[in-house]
Motif scaffolding. Structure first.
Motif, mmCIF file in Angstrom:
data_model
loop_
_atom_site.group_PDB
_atom_site.id
_atom_site.type_symbol
_atom_site.label_atom_id
_atom_site.label_comp_id
_atom_site.label_asym_id
_atom_site.label_seq_id
_atom_site.Cartn_x
_atom_site.Cartn_y
_atom_site.Cartn_z
ATOM 1 N N THR A 1 0.942 -1.229 -0.051
ATOM 2 C CA THR A 1 0.044 0.048 -0.192
ATOM 3 C C THR A 1 0.892 1.228 -0.236
ATOM 4 O OG1 THR A 1 -1.657 -1.084 1.120
ATOM 5 C CG2 THR A 1 -1.750 1.438 1.122
ATOM 6 N N THR A 2 0.573 2.183 -0.858
ATOM 7 C CA THR A 2 1.256 3.458 -0.893
ATOM 8 C C THR A 2 0.326 4.569 -0.578
ATOM 9 O OG1 THR A 2 0.906 3.354 -3.395
ATOM 10 C CG2 THR A 2 3.032 2.497 -2.653
ATOM 11 N N ALA A 3 0.802 5.602 -0.060
ATOM 12 C CA ALA A 3 -0.059 6.643 0.308
ATOM 13 C C ALA A 3 0.795 7.888 0.112
ATOM 14 C CB ALA A 3 -0.554 6.506 1.684
ATOM 15 N N GLY A 4 0.216 8.898 -0.255
ATOM 16 C CA GLY A 4 0.999 10.420 -0.373
ATOM 17 C C GLY A 4 -0.023 11.476 -0.679
ATOM 18 N N ARG A 5 0.533 12.239 -1.999
ATOM 19 C CA ARG A 5 0.019 13.161 -2.389
ATOM 20 C C ARG A 5 -0.861 12.726 -3.836
ATOM 21 N NH1 ARG A 5 3.291 18.638 -1.297
ATOM 22 N NH2 ARG A 5 4.273 17.891 0.334
ATOM 23 N N VAL B 1 -3.520 0.400 -3.437
ATOM 24 C CA VAL B 1 -3.163 -1.017 -2.946
ATOM 25 C C VAL B 1 -2.670 -1.989 -4.124
ATOM 26 C CG1 VAL B 1 -4.290 -2.907 -1.593
ATOM 27 C CG2 VAL B 1 -4.922 -0.476 -1.073
ATOM 28 N N TRP B 2 -1.676 -2.413 -3.979
ATOM 29 C CA TRP B 2 -1.140 -2.783 -5.203
ATOM 30 C C TRP B 2 -0.828 -4.538 -4.891
ATOM 31 C CZ3 TRP B 2 -0.227 0.278 -9.348
ATOM 32 C CH2 TRP B 2 -0.059 1.366 -9.058
ATOM 33 N N ASP B 3 -1.182 -5.545 -5.705
ATOM 34 C CA ASP B 3 -0.827 -6.730 -5.706
ATOM 35 C C ASP B 3 0.420 -7.249 -6.371
ATOM 36 O OD1 ASP B 3 -0.756 -9.576 -5.557
ATOM 37 O OD2 ASP B 3 -2.792 -9.997 -6.431
ATOM 38 N N HIS C 1 -8.282 1.628 -4.514
ATOM 39 C CA HIS C 1 -7.575 3.089 -4.581
ATOM 40 C C HIS C 1 -8.757 4.014 -3.961
ATOM 41 C CE1 HIS C 1 -9.712 4.708 -7.934
ATOM 42 N NE2 HIS C 1 -9.464 3.551 -8.589
ATOM 43 N N ASP C 2 -8.292 5.136 -3.239
ATOM 44 C CA ASP C 2 -9.191 5.951 -2.695
ATOM 45 C C ASP C 2 -9.662 6.872 -3.829
ATOM 46 O OD1 ASP C 2 -7.042 7.727 -3.053
ATOM 47 O OD2 ASP C 2 -7.363 8.486 -1.023
ATOM 48 N N GLY C 3 -9.073 7.221 -4.890
ATOM 49 C CA GLY C 3 -9.573 7.812 -6.131
ATOM 50 C C GLY C 3 -10.433 9.249 -6.039
ATOM 51 N N ALA C 4 -10.927 9.646 -7.072
ATOM 52 C CA ALA C 4 -11.530 10.818 -7.111
ATOM 53 C C ALA C 4 -13.063 10.766 -6.402
ATOM 54 C CB ALA C 4 -11.980 11.067 -8.545
ATOM 55 N N SER C 5 -13.595 9.374 -6.134
ATOM 56 C CA SER C 5 -14.853 9.365 -5.489
ATOM 57 C C SER C 5 -14.381 9.829 -3.768
ATOM 58 C CB SER C 5 -15.258 8.247 -5.488
ATOM 59 O OG SER C 5 -14.420 6.940 -4.800
ATOM 60 N N ASP D 1 -11.324 0.132 4.182
ATOM 61 C CA ASP D 1 -11.910 -1.305 4.305
ATOM 62 C C ASP D 1 -11.242 -1.923 2.940
ATOM 63 O OD1 ASP D 1 -13.391 -3.521 3.886
ATOM 64 O OD2 ASP D 1 -14.412 -2.985 5.714
ATOM 65 N N LEU D 2 -10.660 -2.797 3.050
ATOM 66 C CA LEU D 2 -10.006 -3.516 1.858
ATOM 67 C C LEU D 2 -10.995 -4.430 1.157
ATOM 68 C CD1 LEU D 2 -6.333 -4.427 2.965
ATOM 69 C CD2 LEU D 2 -7.151 -3.013 1.134
#
Length: 192
Positions: free
Chosen positions: A11-15, A39-41, A53-57, A93-94
């Motif tokens: 999992t990566t997070a940032g800007r 979140v990457w497999d 991903h959290d994305g635009a939504s 929540d995955l």
């Protein structure tokens, strides 16, 4: 922040996007320009590696998702706790592949710097930039305890402008012991 789980998930997070230092323009990030959390497999082919991903939504009213500053994985409940630079704690929540909860985790919008899942005690610990420690219930996400200002703010121009951070670093020695270092020069052992 990033972490790896035993199931080959990263999992990566940032800007949302980084600025190009040469031109000052915004560089588009691939594959989700609006995603602050991905979140990457690592076992999937590159074209299918992004699984959530959290994305635009999940974007705030300005169209920009959170600027994440720390992550912690709750393996027992398959959730990722995400601290933001605005002092919010988000629960991704995955299973549902979306942000399920948003909590005010630091007073006054102070950035969260660290979050730690303590699975055997069923708690989560968060630390803000001003060295405020909060413990939370993993089950119902209630704040159980708040210890304000483990470290003092340094004196100087930064502290007068409100840009100083009392907390420098933190690590868990065990689920019961947290070590923090502050701008005040102190290293503290705190029992959780």
């Amino acid at each position: 922040g990033a972490f790896v789980s035993p199931g080959a998930v990263v999992t990566t997070a940032g800007r949302r996007a980084e600025a190009d230092l040469m031109s000052g323009s915004v560089v588009r990030t691939w594959p989700r320009v609006a995603a602050g959390l991905c979140v990457w497999d690592t076992l999937a082919p590159p074209g299918a590696a992004l699984v959530a991903h959290d994305g635009a939504s999940d974007a705030n009213p300005a169209g920009m998702p959170a600027d994440y500053s720390c992550l912690a994985w709750d393996a027992g409940r398959n959730r990722i706790f995400c601290g933001t630079r605005a002092g919010e704690l988000r629960v991704f929540d995955l299973r549902q592949q979306r942000v399920s909860h948003r909590l005010d985790a630091a007073q006054g919008g102070v950035p969260l710097r660290y979050c730690f899942v303590l699975p055997s005690s069923g708690r989560l610990a968060t630390l803000s930039a001003l060295a405020e420690l909060r413990t939370w219930s993993l089950r119902d996400l209630d704040c159980l305890e708040t210890l304000p200002k483990l470290h003092q703010l340094p004196r100087g121009v930064g502290s007068m402008l409100g840009k100083a951070q009392a907390l420098v670093s933190a690590t868990l020695l065990s689920e019961q012991h947290l070590v923090t270092g502050g701008q005040d020069g102190a290293v503290l052992l705190t029992r959780l």
